[in-house]
Design a protein around this motif. Structure first.
Motif, mmCIF file in Angstrom:
data_model
loop_
_atom_site.group_PDB
_atom_site.id
_atom_site.type_symbol
_atom_site.label_atom_id
_atom_site.label_comp_id
_atom_site.label_asym_id
_atom_site.label_seq_id
_atom_site.Cartn_x
_atom_site.Cartn_y
_atom_site.Cartn_z
ATOM 1 N N LEU A 140 6.674 7.135 -19.960
ATOM 2 C CA LEU A 140 5.102 7.268 -19.417
ATOM 3 C C LEU A 140 5.084 8.606 -18.551
ATOM 4 N N GLY A 141 6.276 9.266 -18.049
ATOM 5 C CA GLY A 141 6.191 10.637 -17.448
ATOM 6 C C GLY A 141 5.514 10.380 -16.219
ATOM 7 N N ALA A 142 4.789 11.730 -16.008
ATOM 8 C CA ALA A 142 4.135 11.995 -14.773
ATOM 9 C C ALA A 142 2.961 10.980 -14.689
ATOM 10 N N TYR A 143 2.570 10.187 -15.656
ATOM 11 C CA TYR A 143 1.476 9.361 -15.470
ATOM 12 C C TYR A 143 1.808 7.860 -15.203
ATOM 13 N N GLY A 144 3.007 7.584 -15.424
ATOM 14 C CA GLY A 144 3.560 6.585 -15.065
ATOM 15 C C GLY A 144 3.879 6.446 -13.425
ATOM 16 N N ALA A 145 4.337 7.862 -13.038
ATOM 17 C CA ALA A 145 4.695 7.939 -11.790
ATOM 18 C C ALA A 145 3.563 7.955 -10.859
ATOM 19 N N LEU A 146 2.299 8.363 -11.390
ATOM 20 C CA LEU A 146 1.203 8.709 -10.584
ATOM 21 C C LEU A 146 0.790 7.186 -10.498
ATOM 22 N N ASP A 147 0.937 6.190 -11.480
ATOM 23 C CA ASP A 147 0.255 4.869 -11.286
ATOM 24 C C ASP A 147 1.194 4.193 -10.156
ATOM 25 N N CYS A 148 2.362 4.467 -10.061
ATOM 26 C CA CYS A 148 3.294 3.857 -9.117
ATOM 27 C C CYS A 148 3.231 4.375 -8.036
ATOM 28 N N GLY A 149 2.462 5.638 -7.850
ATOM 29 C CA GLY A 149 1.837 5.995 -6.532
ATOM 30 C C GLY A 149 1.017 5.139 -5.949
ATOM 31 N N GLY A 150 0.119 4.883 -6.784
ATOM 32 C CA GLY A 150 -0.902 3.761 -6.385
ATOM 33 C C GLY A 150 -0.376 2.394 -5.783
ATOM 34 N N PHE A 151 0.488 2.078 -6.455
ATOM 35 C CA PHE A 151 1.363 0.836 -6.168
ATOM 36 C C PHE A 151 1.926 0.892 -4.745
ATOM 37 N N VAL A 152 2.730 2.073 -4.760
ATOM 38 C CA VAL A 152 3.294 2.378 -3.202
ATOM 39 C C VAL A 152 2.519 2.235 -2.110
ATOM 40 N N THR A 153 1.424 3.030 -2.464
ATOM 41 C CA THR A 153 0.088 3.062 -1.233
ATOM 42 C C THR A 153 -0.347 1.548 -0.923
ATOM 43 N N ALA A 154 -0.474 0.624 -2.217
ATOM 44 C CA ALA A 154 -1.212 -0.642 -2.001
ATOM 45 C C ALA A 154 -0.019 -1.507 -1.312
ATOM 46 N N PHE A 155 1.422 -1.011 -1.573
ATOM 47 C CA PHE A 155 2.388 -2.177 -0.963
ATOM 48 C C PHE A 155 2.336 -1.711 0.563
ATOM 49 N N THR A 156 2.271 -0.532 0.998
ATOM 50 C CA THR A 156 2.199 -0.038 2.473
ATOM 51 C C THR A 156 1.063 -0.720 3.197
ATOM 52 N N LEU A 157 0.000 -0.434 2.484
ATOM 53 C CA LEU A 157 -1.210 -1.334 3.104
ATOM 54 C C LEU A 157 -1.239 -2.756 3.162
ATOM 55 N N ALA A 158 -0.776 -3.332 2.117
ATOM 56 C CA ALA A 158 -0.706 -4.897 2.224
ATOM 57 C C ALA A 158 0.316 -5.360 3.246
ATOM 58 N N ALA A 159 1.435 -4.426 3.306
ATOM 59 C CA ALA A 159 2.267 -4.766 4.206
ATOM 60 C C ALA A 159 1.793 -4.570 5.775
ATOM 61 N N GLN A 160 1.078 -3.635 6.002
ATOM 62 C CA GLN A 160 0.451 -3.359 7.240
ATOM 63 C C GLN A 160 -0.490 -4.477 7.634
ATOM 64 N N ALA A 161 -1.237 -5.057 6.610
ATOM 65 C CA ALA A 161 -2.009 -6.264 6.731
ATOM 66 C C ALA A 161 -1.331 -7.583 7.105
ATOM 67 N N GLU A 162 -0.097 -7.490 6.790
ATOM 68 C CA GLU A 162 0.949 -8.611 7.066
ATOM 69 C C GLU A 162 1.710 -8.380 8.239
ATOM 70 N N GLY A 163 1.441 -7.206 9.213
ATOM 71 C CA GLY A 163 2.219 -6.909 10.175
ATOM 72 C C GLY A 163 3.642 -6.563 10.051
ATOM 73 N N VAL A 164 3.836 -5.970 8.779
ATOM 74 C CA VAL A 164 5.076 -5.278 8.297
ATOM 75 C C VAL A 164 5.200 -4.059 8.212
ATOM 76 N N ALA A 165 6.176 -3.219 8.931
ATOM 77 C CA ALA A 165 6.175 -1.684 8.930
ATOM 78 C C ALA A 165 7.021 -1.472 7.453
ATOM 79 N N THR A 166 6.636 -0.082 7.217
ATOM 80 C CA THR A 166 7.340 0.460 5.847
ATOM 81 C C THR A 166 7.245 2.021 6.130
ATOM 82 N N ILE A 167 8.284 2.460 5.313
ATOM 83 C CA ILE A 167 8.484 4.049 4.903
ATOM 84 C C ILE A 167 8.924 4.442 3.769
#
Length: 224
Positions: A140-167
């Motif tokens: 999937l090349g760059a487009y798979g990576a692009l999709d996963c970037g959205g997943f990473v962002t959502a993971f960090t925001l969902a974690a924030q909503a649960e009081g969990v810190a991320t990097i």
């Protein structure tokens, strides 16, 4: 139900890249909720290319050891090429972020030993009790990576909503062959990044600064 804009904006504003964690583990049920929320992001053709390895306890410690051994061996080899350079405003933002961190932890300009020690904190996972390794199908090349970037962002925001810190950490993907071997991730997948996560140490100097963001008019070319 719809989330108010102000609540969403506050969630975004509250998230930061945590560089010092407490040892307390995050309950499995909380991690599962974070993952379940992150999986709701859009992806090209609904391919949902992300796969995640989550470490806890001794597995996180083993990952730390494998990464530090790789750094000492000088085996830097990312699956995706790292940036060829940063110029202009991108270079300035990168420098501002770096020196804000160094000022917070007391690293002075020219102290190469201290800079190296702080850089190695990446491979300590900043003492986080957990790490998520994110990969995508190579085909999937760059487009798979692009999709996963959205997943990473959502993971960090969902974690924030649960009081969990991320990097999110690209540094870990710099040693992709080690991660492929360590976790048995096939060569048909690209390792994109790691996300170290847990509960923030609020008293740690490394967590005392925040980066700024460019104003909207600096990033938008309005047409019509």
């Amino acid at each position: 139900m719809t989330m108010t804009f102000s609540a969403f904006d506050a969630l975004l504003a509250g998230r930061f890249s945590c560089r010092a964690f407490r040892a307390d583990p995050v309950p499995r049920a909380v991690i599962e909720r974070i993952l379940g929320a992150a999986c709701k992001v859009p992806s090209w053709c609904n391919a949902q290319p992300w796969q995640v390895v989550i470490t806890s306890g001794a597995e996180t410690d083993a990952l730390r050891g494998a990464l530090k051994d790789a750094v000492e061996a000088g085996s830097h080899a990312p699956d995706l090429p790292f940036p060829t350079g940063y110029s202009g405003v991108y270079q300035q933002r990168r420098r501002d972020c770096g020196w804000a961190l160094y000022d917070a932890v007391g690293v002075t300009r020219g102290d190469r030993a201290a800079l190296a020690r702080q850089s190695m904190r990446n491979f300590d996972l900043f003492d986080a009790p957990h790490c998520a390794i994110i990969s995508s199908p190579a085909e999937l090349g760059a487009y798979g990576a692009l999709d996963c970037g959205g997943f990473v962002t959502a993971f960090t925001l969902a974690a924030q909503a649960e009081g969990v810190a991320t990097i999110p950490q690209a540094a870990l993907a710099g040693f992709s062959p080690v991660l492929h071997r360590h976790f048995g991730i096939g060569d048909d997948r690209l390792i994109l990044c790691g996300i170290s996560f847990g509960y923030a140490d609020p008293d740690a100097p490394a967590n005392s600064f925040r980066t700024d963001r460019a104003p909207v008019d600096e990033i938008v070319d309005w047409r019509g």
